[in-house]
Design an enzyme around this catalytic site. Structure first.
Site, PDB file in Angstrom:
ATOM      1  N   ARG A   1       0.819  -1.199   0.000  1.00  0.00           N
ATOM      2  CA  ARG A   1       0.000   0.000   0.000  1.00  0.00           C
ATOM      3  C   ARG A   1       0.863   1.263   0.000  1.00  0.00           C
ATOM      4  O   ARG A   1       2.024   1.234   0.363  1.00  0.00           O
ATOM      5  CB  ARG A   1      -0.918   0.005   1.236  1.00  0.00           C
ATOM      6  CG  ARG A   1      -1.982  -1.057   1.239  1.00  0.00           C
ATOM      7  CD  ARG A   1      -2.808  -1.002   2.513  1.00  0.00           C
ATOM      8  NE  ARG A   1      -2.043  -1.413   3.688  1.00  0.00           N
ATOM      9  CZ  ARG A   1      -1.498  -0.602   4.571  1.00  0.00           C
ATOM     10  NH1 ARG A   1      -1.616   0.711   4.425  1.00  0.00           N
ATOM     11  NH2 ARG A   1      -0.823  -1.058   5.608  1.00  0.00           N
TER      12      ARG A   1
ATOM     13  N   LYS B   1      -8.875  -2.004   0.784  1.00  0.00           N
ATOM     14  CA  LYS B   1      -8.688  -1.105   1.921  1.00  0.00           C
ATOM     15  C   LYS B   1      -9.467   0.199   1.733  1.00  0.00           C
ATOM     16  O   LYS B   1      -9.812   0.866   2.718  1.00  0.00           O
ATOM     17  CB  LYS B   1      -7.205  -0.816   2.123  1.00  0.00           C
ATOM     18  CG  LYS B   1      -6.424  -2.016   2.660  1.00  0.00           C
ATOM     19  CD  LYS B   1      -7.010  -2.566   3.958  1.00  0.00           C
ATOM     20  CE  LYS B   1      -6.141  -3.674   4.535  1.00  0.00           C
ATOM     21  NZ  LYS B   1      -6.791  -4.323   5.711  1.00  0.00           N
TER      22      LYS B   1
ATOM     23  N   HIS C   1     -10.321  -3.790  12.310  1.00  0.00           N
ATOM     24  CA  HIS C   1      -9.283  -4.431  11.499  1.00  0.00           C
ATOM     25  C   HIS C   1      -8.902  -5.713  12.220  1.00  0.00           C
ATOM     26  O   HIS C   1      -7.935  -5.759  12.967  1.00  0.00           O
ATOM     27  CB  HIS C   1      -8.087  -3.493  11.351  1.00  0.00           C
ATOM     28  CG  HIS C   1      -7.060  -3.979  10.382  1.00  0.00           C
ATOM     29  ND1 HIS C   1      -5.728  -3.653  10.471  1.00  0.00           N
ATOM     30  CD2 HIS C   1      -7.168  -4.757   9.278  1.00  0.00           C
ATOM     31  CE1 HIS C   1      -5.062  -4.206   9.468  1.00  0.00           C
ATOM     32  NE2 HIS C   1      -5.918  -4.882   8.744  1.00  0.00           N
TER      33      HIS C   1
ATOM     34  N   SER D   1      -1.181  -5.960   9.307  1.00  0.00           N
ATOM     35  CA  SER D   1      -0.665  -6.964   8.381  1.00  0.00           C
ATOM     36  C   SER D   1       0.644  -7.537   8.908  1.00  0.00           C
ATOM     37  O   SER D   1       1.517  -6.809   9.376  1.00  0.00           O
ATOM     38  CB  SER D   1      -0.431  -6.335   7.002  1.00  0.00           C
ATOM     39  OG  SER D   1      -1.640  -5.886   6.442  1.00  0.00           O
TER      40      SER D   1
ATOM     41  N   LYS E   1      -3.178 -12.403  11.716  1.00  0.00           N
ATOM     42  CA  LYS E   1      -4.641 -12.438  11.737  1.00  0.00           C
ATOM     43  C   LYS E   1      -5.186 -13.583  10.885  1.00  0.00           C
ATOM     44  O   LYS E   1      -6.038 -14.352  11.311  1.00  0.00           O
ATOM     45  CB  LYS E   1      -5.218 -11.119  11.215  1.00  0.00           C
ATOM     46  CG  LYS E   1      -5.017  -9.931  12.106  1.00  0.00           C
ATOM     47  CD  LYS E   1      -5.898  -8.764  11.707  1.00  0.00           C
ATOM     48  CE  LYS E   1      -5.914  -8.471  10.235  1.00  0.00           C
ATOM     49  NZ  LYS E   1      -4.603  -8.154   9.664  1.00  0.00           N
ATOM     50  N   THR E   2      -4.705 -13.657   9.646  1.00  0.00           N
ATOM     51  CA  THR E   2      -5.215 -14.673   8.727  1.00  0.00           C
ATOM     52  C   THR E   2      -4.835 -16.072   9.194  1.00  0.00           C
ATOM     53  O   THR E   2      -5.659 -16.985   9.256  1.00  0.00           O
ATOM     54  CB  THR E   2      -4.681 -14.426   7.309  1.00  0.00           C
ATOM     55  OG1 THR E   2      -5.109 -13.139   6.860  1.00  0.00           O
ATOM     56  CG2 THR E   2      -5.175 -15.486   6.338  1.00  0.00           C
TER      57      THR E   2
ATOM     58  N   ASP F   1      -9.965 -10.408   8.014  1.00  0.00           N
ATOM     59  CA  ASP F   1      -9.329  -9.086   8.038  1.00  0.00           C
ATOM     60  C   ASP F   1     -10.214  -7.931   8.492  1.00  0.00           C
ATOM     61  O   ASP F   1      -9.732  -7.052   9.180  1.00  0.00           O
ATOM     62  CB  ASP F   1      -8.782  -8.774   6.641  1.00  0.00           C
ATOM     63  CG  ASP F   1      -7.802  -7.619   6.642  1.00  0.00           C
ATOM     64  OD1 ASP F   1      -6.928  -7.573   7.529  1.00  0.00           O
ATOM     65  OD2 ASP F   1      -7.899  -6.755   5.756  1.00  0.00           O
TER      66      ASP F   1
ATOM     67  N   ARG G   1       1.325 -12.388  -1.861  1.00  0.00           N
ATOM     68  CA  ARG G   1       0.031 -12.738  -1.294  1.00  0.00           C
ATOM     69  C   ARG G   1      -0.806 -13.599  -2.235  1.00  0.00           C
ATOM     70  O   ARG G   1      -0.534 -13.684  -3.434  1.00  0.00           O
ATOM     71  CB  ARG G   1      -0.768 -11.471  -0.960  1.00  0.00           C
ATOM     72  CG  ARG G   1      -0.210 -10.672   0.202  1.00  0.00           C
ATOM     73  CD  ARG G   1      -1.048  -9.444   0.473  1.00  0.00           C
ATOM     74  NE  ARG G   1      -0.548  -8.676   1.604  1.00  0.00           N
ATOM     75  CZ  ARG G   1      -1.058  -8.746   2.829  1.00  0.00           C
ATOM     76  NH1 ARG G   1      -2.073  -9.548   3.076  1.00  0.00           N
ATOM     77  NH2 ARG G   1      -0.570  -8.007   3.799  1.00  0.00           N
TER      78      ARG G   1
END
Length: 532
Positions: free
Chosen positions: A60, A200, A219, A239, A243-244, A258, A324
């Site tokens: 990003r 996002k 988030h 990130s 989390k994932t 997410d 990713r």
């Protein structure tokens, strides 16, 4: 290749977007892949995955994100965190981008953000890249085909990677721009092929809109116990914090990985898919996510692969550490059919501590949870943003400052109220370093993290003996079955105990200095945590 279904009264011409070449509406996955290959946007990989690189933008560009400063939002936007753009500059940028698109093929996807229809928004994605259409079909929620006949977008996103902005003409920072106009309900994205900007942008929209409805946008990832949506857990984190990976627990039902909302009705996913990091992904440690990399339509971003066999290299990060895969939620076998859960029973704050100071798990009081939520301490991991080449300690309030249009206290207060109303046990989990800081220590063993989380979610961890951490005052378990006892006391993992003490003092000081900005806006119980 023919266009898909669309509301006949809601074509781009009806939105003032004219003079384009062929417009393809709501193509489904096979057609989008066919178009992307024909246009040379990427390659078909094993199992039908789509392999793509995103050029120089592999993460990003948060510094290039702008909010248009109009009368309706001037008093509610957190301007210290969101670069402003004038309405006049936005209009010029908008017109120039539409002029640039004239005569070009574009791909339109009409999708939904939010699994709970009471709070969902309709989003129209317009892009010149077919694979961006594929990506966003995974990451947002797909309406039934019949619903497209009457679809009206609440917001439109126009993404033109081939357009370069002019900072002087368009009032932006560089030739890359992400501009949100809440009045015109339009988001413009230019000069970046990184697909994460699309999802996002929708998250940022919901982060602004939902608090007014009493919904906490988060988030976080979320899951619940099998057959028991009431036993819901949410995992906050930036990130790279896990989390994932940690929410994809085969023993629990995945709600999402997410972005979620917490309303008076419970927890709901914003998205229809997952966007997982693939660096060092293995079939042993993360079999479900690994399997998606060989499934039809999964978007594989910035991964090196063998040009003859199309075998993916999960270790080669020469393009980026932020490689990713994007896939629909149903590719995870234990994913929820509804993407809905109950009120969170456990709240996990994930942090990646590159200093090697924090324990692998700590139990927090509600006030301590607010302190660490507003602090948002973690370490940016390589590739997540441009220019980050090694873990970089940072404070990202609410574990998502780049996506927060409103002041942090708005979200902190909402979370505090919901914890008080519904009750939840709060935990701080460090997935970062142990035995030393980055460069000396090693990453926290994922098996230990999973064992600790399992004990927390099953309720057995609450029965353990706890000690008070002398640096931060939270409670740390002394012993947990299946976990090396030494790991639970970070100081004992360091060869040089004096070095640990110095590092811990430094981190405590960093927390205190960062938190000073929130002192005027918080309740006394949270102030007491901050002051110590």
């Amino acid at each position: 290749m023919t266009s898909g279904r669309v509301n006949p009264n809601f074509r781009l011409e009806d939105q003032g977007i004219e003079g384009l070449g062929q417009v393809y509406y709501n193509l489904i996955e096979p057609a989008l892949i066919e178009a992307a290959i024909k246009r040379g946007e990427g390659s078909l990989g094993k199992g039908g995955a789509f392999l793509v690189t995103t050029g120089k933008f592999t993460g990003r560009s948060p510094k290039d994100k702008h909010v248009v400063k109009t009368d309706s939002v001037v008093d509610t936007i957190w301007w210290e965190n969101n670069a402003e753009m004038s309405p006049e500059a936005f209009d010029v940028l908008h017109a120039d981008m539409l002029e640039h698109l004239k005569g070009r093929e574009v791909f339109v996807e009409d999708l939904v953000g939010g699994a709970d229809p009471a709070y969902a928004i309709n989003v129209r994605m317009v892009t010149e890249l077919a694979w961006h259409g594929l990506f966003i079909r995974h990451l947002l929620r797909r309406p039934e085909r019949e619903a497209l006949d009457s679809f009206i977008a609440d917001f439109t996103i126009i993404n033109v990677p081939s357009f370069k902005a002019d900072p002087e003409r368009h009032g932006c920072r560089s030739d890359t721009v992400i501009a949100l106009n809440f009045d015109k309900k339009v988001i413009l994205i230019a000069n970046t092929e990184y697909a994460g900007e699309n999802k996002k942008s929708v998250f940022t929209l919901l982060n602004y809109l939902l608090p007014e409805k009493g919904v906490m946008p988060m988030h976080c990832s979320a899951n619940h116990a099998v057959g028991n949506p009431v036993d819901t857990a949410i995992f906050f984190g930036l990130s790279g914090t896990g989390k994932t990976t940690l929410s994809a627990d085969p023993a629990r039902v995945l709600i999402g990985d997410d972005e979620h909302g917490w309303s008076d009705r419970g927890t709901f996913n914003f998205e229809g898919g997952c966007y997982a990091k693939t660096i060092n992904l293995s079939p042993e440690a993360e079999p479900e996510i690994y399997a998606t990399t060989h499934k039809f339509g999964t978007v594989i971003e910035n991964m090196i692969y063998d040009p003859e066999t199309f075998e993916l290299d999960f270790q080669d990060s020469q393009l980026t550490e932020n490689m990713r895969c994007a896939y629909p939620l149903e590719y995870i076998s234990n994913a929820s059919d509804t993407a809905l859960g109950g009120h969170p029973k456990n709240i996990i704050l994930l942090t990646c501590d590159a200093y090697g100071v924090l324990p692998p798990i700590s139990r927090l009081t509600p006030a301590q949870a607010m302190y660490h939520f507003l602090s948002g301490f973690t370490s940016k991991t390589p590739g997540t943003e441009r220019g980050v080449v090694e873990p970089e300690p940072t404070f990202s309030t609410c574990f998502g400052a780049p996506f927060m249009p409103r002041r942090p206290e708005v979200y902190g207060k909402l979370l505090q109220e919901k914890i008080a109303k519904h009750g939840a046990t709060c935990w701080l989990v460090n997935t970062g370093w142990t035995g030393g800081a980055f460069g000396t220590g090693s990453r926290m063993p994922i098996k230990a993290t999973r064992a600790l989380l399992t004990a927390a979610l099953e309720g057995t961890l609450n029965e353990a003996e706890f000690r008070k951490d002398e640096n931060f005052g939270f409670e740390v378990p002394v012993a947990v079955p299946g976990v090396d006892t030494q790991l639970l006391d970070p100081r004992q993992t360091w060869a040089d105990k004096a070095a640990y003490d110095a590092q811990a003092a430094k981190l405590v000081s960093m927390f205190a200095e960062n938190f000073e900005q929130y002192i005027p806006h918080i309740d006394d119980d949270v102030k007491a945590v901050a002051i110590g």
